[in-house]
Design an enzyme around this catalytic site. Structure first.
Site, mmCIF file in Angstrom:
data_model
loop_
_atom_site.group_PDB
_atom_site.id
_atom_site.type_symbol
_atom_site.label_atom_id
_atom_site.label_comp_id
_atom_site.label_asym_id
_atom_site.label_seq_id
_atom_site.Cartn_x
_atom_site.Cartn_y
_atom_site.Cartn_z
ATOM 1 C CE LYS A 58 -2.124 -0.338 3.944
ATOM 2 N NZ LYS A 58 -1.101 0.588 5.076
ATOM 3 N NE ARG A 97 -4.407 0.936 9.868
ATOM 4 C CZ ARG A 97 -3.149 1.268 9.410
ATOM 5 N NH1 ARG A 97 -3.491 2.073 8.311
ATOM 6 N NH2 ARG A 97 -2.253 1.120 9.916
ATOM 7 N NE ARG A 134 7.764 -3.150 6.409
ATOM 8 C CZ ARG A 134 6.070 -2.802 6.630
ATOM 9 N NH1 ARG A 134 5.662 -2.734 5.279
ATOM 10 N NH2 ARG A 134 5.170 -2.267 7.429
ATOM 11 N NE ARG A 185 6.289 0.143 10.841
ATOM 12 C CZ ARG A 185 5.089 0.027 9.851
ATOM 13 N NH1 ARG A 185 5.026 1.042 8.388
ATOM 14 N NH2 ARG A 185 4.076 0.028 10.364
ATOM 15 N NE ARG A 227 0.828 -3.081 11.720
ATOM 16 C CZ ARG A 227 1.478 -3.053 10.787
ATOM 17 N NH1 ARG A 227 3.141 -3.862 10.454
ATOM 18 N NH2 ARG A 227 2.406 -2.493 9.337
HETATM 19 P P1 AMP Z 1 0.773 2.187 8.915
HETATM 20 O O1 AMP Z 1 2.074 2.945 8.660
HETATM 21 O O2 AMP Z 1 -0.052 2.488 8.143
HETATM 22 O O3 AMP Z 1 0.761 0.506 9.148
HETATM 23 O O4 AMP Z 1 0.457 2.306 10.544
HETATM 24 C C1 AMP Z 1 1.209 1.843 11.617
HETATM 25 C C2 AMP Z 1 0.689 1.871 12.899
HETATM 26 O O5 AMP Z 1 0.483 3.997 13.057
HETATM 27 C C3 AMP Z 1 -1.074 1.359 13.308
HETATM 28 O O6 AMP Z 1 -0.322 0.027 13.623
HETATM 29 C C4 AMP Z 1 -1.597 2.306 13.959
HETATM 30 O O7 AMP Z 1 -1.130 2.250 15.588
HETATM 31 C C5 AMP Z 1 -1.515 3.527 13.297
HETATM 32 N N1 AMP Z 1 -2.315 4.161 12.746
HETATM 33 C C6 AMP Z 1 -2.012 4.692 11.042
HETATM 34 N N2 AMP Z 1 -2.806 5.669 10.576
HETATM 35 C C7 AMP Z 1 -3.838 4.708 11.818
HETATM 36 C C8 AMP Z 1 -5.392 4.544 11.482
HETATM 37 N N3 AMP Z 1 -6.470 5.446 10.358
HETATM 38 N N4 AMP Z 1 -5.657 4.699 12.688
HETATM 39 C C9 AMP Z 1 -5.483 4.168 13.792
HETATM 40 N N5 AMP Z 1 -4.162 4.205 13.810
HETATM 41 C C10 AMP Z 1 -3.634 4.214 12.866
#
Ligand code: AMP
Length: 224
Positions: free
Chosen positions: A11, A86, A128, A161, A172
């Site tokens: 994504k 989300r 990763r 990460r 997740r």
């Molecule tokens: P990502 O980089 O999109 O995988 O997001 C990393 C983490 O940030 C997620 O596992 C959540 O803890 C938080 N996060 C990112 N976007 C959202 C969202 N739209 N709503 C809630 N938590 C978010």
């Protein structure tokens, strides 16, 4: 434009490419939140533990951060949203926000969902590494860096990460599966969510998204 997909679906990579091709900003709520954590803001302190565990941050808080970013002038022609919504509630809050901001239409124009089988996700995420500066991702599949632990683009340090540990990734993915049905059903009331088979090369996935956009734009101009 919204791109939905589980962690490891590519994504982030697709959103970055689409943003460049369409010359609109790439807004990743994960990046915006991690930025707060790095800068040790009040929000950063609040969300740090949620991110580490792979839990979702509150809908209102993420919407507030995204809304602020959407108001910046570079978003006046639109944006590619990565990692948002989300939850169905976030989709609803986004509609309210877009309704209120005059430069946008009342709902997102495009909603894509990337489909990838779970074993592929785990394989992609294990090992990763991400550039701490530009965010470029390296792994066994997309290619190892030329110099160990250094980004090929800007030579900054590559980091792993906290939430990319296998158990956290499985959590997740499960969370994504729980929430996606509500999001899809929210958008299906207005227009369809376009499914894209994403277990293919980066270039093929981008091409498939762009050709869907071209195809549907010409259909809607024919049928008004
Ligand atoms: P990502 O980089 O999109 O995988 O997001 C990393 C983490 O940030 C997620 O596992 C959540 O803890 C938080 N996060 C990112 N976007 C959202 C969202 N739209 N709503 C809630 N938590 C978010």
């Amino acid at each position: 434009m919204i791109v939905l997909g589980p962690p490891g679906s590519g994504k982030g990579t697709q959103c970055k490419r689409l943003a460049e091709l369409l010359t609109i900003p790439h807004l990743s709520t994960g990046d915006l939140l991690r930025q707060h954590v790095r800068s040790r803001t009040e929000i950063g302190k609040q969300v740090n533990e949620f991110i580490k565990r792979g839990d979702l941050v509150s809908d209102d808080l993420v919407m507030q951060i995204l809304r602020r970013r959407l108001l910046e002038t570079d978003c006046c022609r639109g944006a590619v949203l990565d990692g948002f919504p989300r939850t169905a509630e976030q989709a609803r809050l986004l509609d309210l926000c877009l309704d209120e901001l005059e430069s946008y239409g009342p709902t997102p124009k495009w909603v894509f969902r990337l489909l990838v089988p779970e074993p592929v996700i785990i394989e992609r995420i294990a090992g990763r590494q991400i550039c701490a500066n530009c965010g470029k991702t390296f792994n066994r599949r997309s290619g190892e860096p030329q110099t160990e632990l250094r980004c090929d683009v800007d030579h900054s340090l590559l980091v792993t990460r906290d939430d990319d540990q296998e158990e956290t990734v499985r959590g997740r993915v499960k969370l994504f599966e729980q929430e996606i049905a509500g999001i899809v059903s929210h958008y299906s009331e207005k227009h369809s969510v376009i499914d894209i088979e994403a277990n293919r090369t980066v270039e093929e996935v981008t091409e498939s998204i762009l050709s869907k956009m071209t195809e549907l734009t010409s259909v809607s101009s024919v049928y008004g």
